[in-house]
Design an enzyme around this catalytic site. Structure first.
Site, PDB file in Angstrom:
ATOM      1  N   HIS A 137       9.227  -6.876 -45.708  1.00  0.00           N
ATOM      2  CA  HIS A 137       9.710  -8.240 -45.806  1.00  0.00           C
ATOM      3  C   HIS A 137       8.673  -9.303 -46.127  1.00  0.00           C
ATOM      4  O   HIS A 137       8.876 -10.419 -45.745  1.00  0.00           O
ATOM      5  CB  HIS A 137       9.927  -8.559 -44.338  1.00  0.00           C
ATOM      6  N   HIS A 155       6.588 -14.274 -37.205  1.00  0.00           N
ATOM      7  CA  HIS A 155       5.145 -14.401 -37.789  1.00  0.00           C
ATOM      8  C   HIS A 155       4.624 -15.721 -37.189  1.00  0.00           C
ATOM      9  O   HIS A 155       3.567 -16.031 -37.501  1.00  0.00           O
ATOM     10  CB  HIS A 155       4.771 -14.149 -38.882  1.00  0.00           C
ATOM     11  N   HIS A 184      -0.570  -1.978 -43.500  1.00  0.00           N
ATOM     12  CA  HIS A 184      -1.439  -3.031 -43.996  1.00  0.00           C
ATOM     13  C   HIS A 184      -2.197  -3.768 -43.089  1.00  0.00           C
ATOM     14  O   HIS A 184      -2.124  -3.537 -41.862  1.00  0.00           O
ATOM     15  CB  HIS A 184      -0.317  -4.165 -44.692  1.00  0.00           C
ATOM     16  N   GLU A 223       3.824  -2.597 -37.281  1.00  0.00           N
ATOM     17  CA  GLU A 223       5.261  -3.369 -37.713  1.00  0.00           C
ATOM     18  C   GLU A 223       6.272  -2.091 -37.784  1.00  0.00           C
ATOM     19  O   GLU A 223       7.233  -2.242 -37.858  1.00  0.00           O
ATOM     20  CB  GLU A 223       5.458  -3.779 -38.953  1.00  0.00           C
TER      21      GLU A 223
HETATM   22  C1  DHB Z   1       1.994  -9.815 -45.796  1.00  0.00           C
HETATM   23  C2  DHB Z   1       2.484  -8.669 -45.030  1.00  0.00           C
HETATM   24  C3  DHB Z   1       3.217  -9.090 -44.041  1.00  0.00           C
HETATM   25  O1  DHB Z   1       3.854  -8.140 -43.213  1.00  0.00           O
HETATM   26  C4  DHB Z   1       3.508 -10.381 -43.820  1.00  0.00           C
HETATM   27  O2  DHB Z   1       4.353 -10.825 -42.718  1.00  0.00           O
HETATM   28  C5  DHB Z   1       2.993 -11.473 -44.328  1.00  0.00           C
HETATM   29  C6  DHB Z   1       2.266 -10.965 -45.768  1.00  0.00           C
HETATM   30  C7  DHB Z   1       1.259  -9.692 -47.257  1.00  0.00           C
HETATM   31  O3  DHB Z   1       0.742  -8.409 -47.424  1.00  0.00           O
HETATM   32  O4  DHB Z   1       1.072 -10.445 -47.877  1.00  0.00           O
HETATM   33 FE    FE Z   2       5.001  -9.162 -41.515  1.00  0.00          FE
END
Ligand code: DHB
Ligand code: FE
Length: 281
Positions: A12, A59, A193, A240
């Site tokens: 996303h 977010h 991430h 997530e």
């Molecule tokens: C990124 C990843 C995310 O889950 C998000 O909500 C915003 C940015 C990213 O890796 O850029």
């Molecule tokens: Fe995210």
């Protein structure tokens, strides 16, 4: 009765919205990611679901750090997007399905999931980017959507098991809705991430592939993990994965994966895309 026809997992991240706006889908960087989506478009075109339930996290657009519902469900006629500061375009309003929302909310509370019911709710990239990926050129006008928002921004976050159980109760609620609707469930976000701190940029491809396998074959292996385990294995934003577990909980165990793709890095993430069909009994 309403019927769940399958589930879809998808990244996303905001940068995808930017790539779509710029038409960069066929560039070397983006092609291996966007190539995962045409089979999903074809399936959606064939199946014509009426409603999409979208598990996502907010977010900071609707719920900032001062107020964080653990579970929030949309019960609005329509959902709007707004500028979040990521430099992505906003998208046209998304239609809701308030009657089904209220049915789901009633059933969840009856089953002891104390959700926040939102009759107004702005939706951020966690929901809008998946909408753009599923229905290119914002061609989602025929779809009704129910946002299911889970806190993955501020500790304490709900456990993987809690999210799976909530998804299960939500799936039961859908199947008990007395209207002939076809429903698809989206699990968005992930996979590993970390956006900040010492391990910024951390991606664990082995763990991501493990999750993509287990989410189908043995979700209980993932529900045994804690949020802390997810942070260690998948980075500070790795939790997530609980959004995927919400989706998985709503599905049965009689599943067939029609399409699966893993590609990294997409921005800071490992991106897992899966099309999962319910094999109706
Ligand atoms: C990124 C990843 C995310 O889950 C998000 O909500 C915003 C940015 C990213 O890796 O850029
Ligand atoms: Fe995210």
């Amino acid at each position: 009765m309403a019927k769940i026809i399958g589930g879809i997992t998808t990244s996303h991240i905001p940068l995808i919205g930017k790539a779509i706006a710029e038409g960069s889908q066929q560039t070397p960087y983006w092609k291996p990611f966007f190539d995962a989506y045409p089979p999903i478009h074809n399936w959606l075109e064939e199946e014509q679901p009426d409603v999409a339930i979208v598990f996502y996290n907010d977010h900071g657009l609707e719920f900032f750090l001062d107020k964080k519902p653990t579970f929030a469900i949309g019960a609005a006629e329509e959902y709007h997007n707004a500028d979040e500061g990521w430099g992505i375009n906003t998208i046209p309003p998304i239609k809701g399905a308030p009657e089904l929302s209220w049915h789901i909310c009633n059933q969840l509370v009856e089953n002891e999931f104390d959700i926040t019911i939102c009759q107004e709710m702005k939706v951020d990239h966690g929901l809008t980017v998946p909408m753009q990926l599923m229905w290119p050129n914002n061609s989602y006008g025929h779809m009704k959507v129910i946002p299911v928002c889970i806190n993955v921004e501020q500790h304490p976050m709900p456990s993987p098991k809690r999210c799976f159980d909530m998804g299960k109760a939500l799936g039961d609620a859908i199947r008990s809705f007395d209207k002939d609707l076809k429903v698809v469930i989206l699990g968005t976000g992930g996979l590993s991430h970390q956006l900040d701190g010492e391990r910024a940029g951390f991606i664990n491809t082995e763990f991501d592939r493990y999750c993509m396998d287990k989410i189908i074959s043995e979700p209980e292996a993932l529900t045994k993990l804690s949020i802390r385990d997810l942070v260690v294995e998948a980075g500070s934003q790795g939790p997530e994965l609980i959004l995927w577990l919400g989706m998985r909980g709503a599905l049965s165990d009689n599943l067939k994966v029609l399409h699966s793709n893993y590609h990294y890095p997409i921005s800071n993430t490992g991106a897992g895309t899966m099309l999962i069909k319910e094999q109706q009994p």
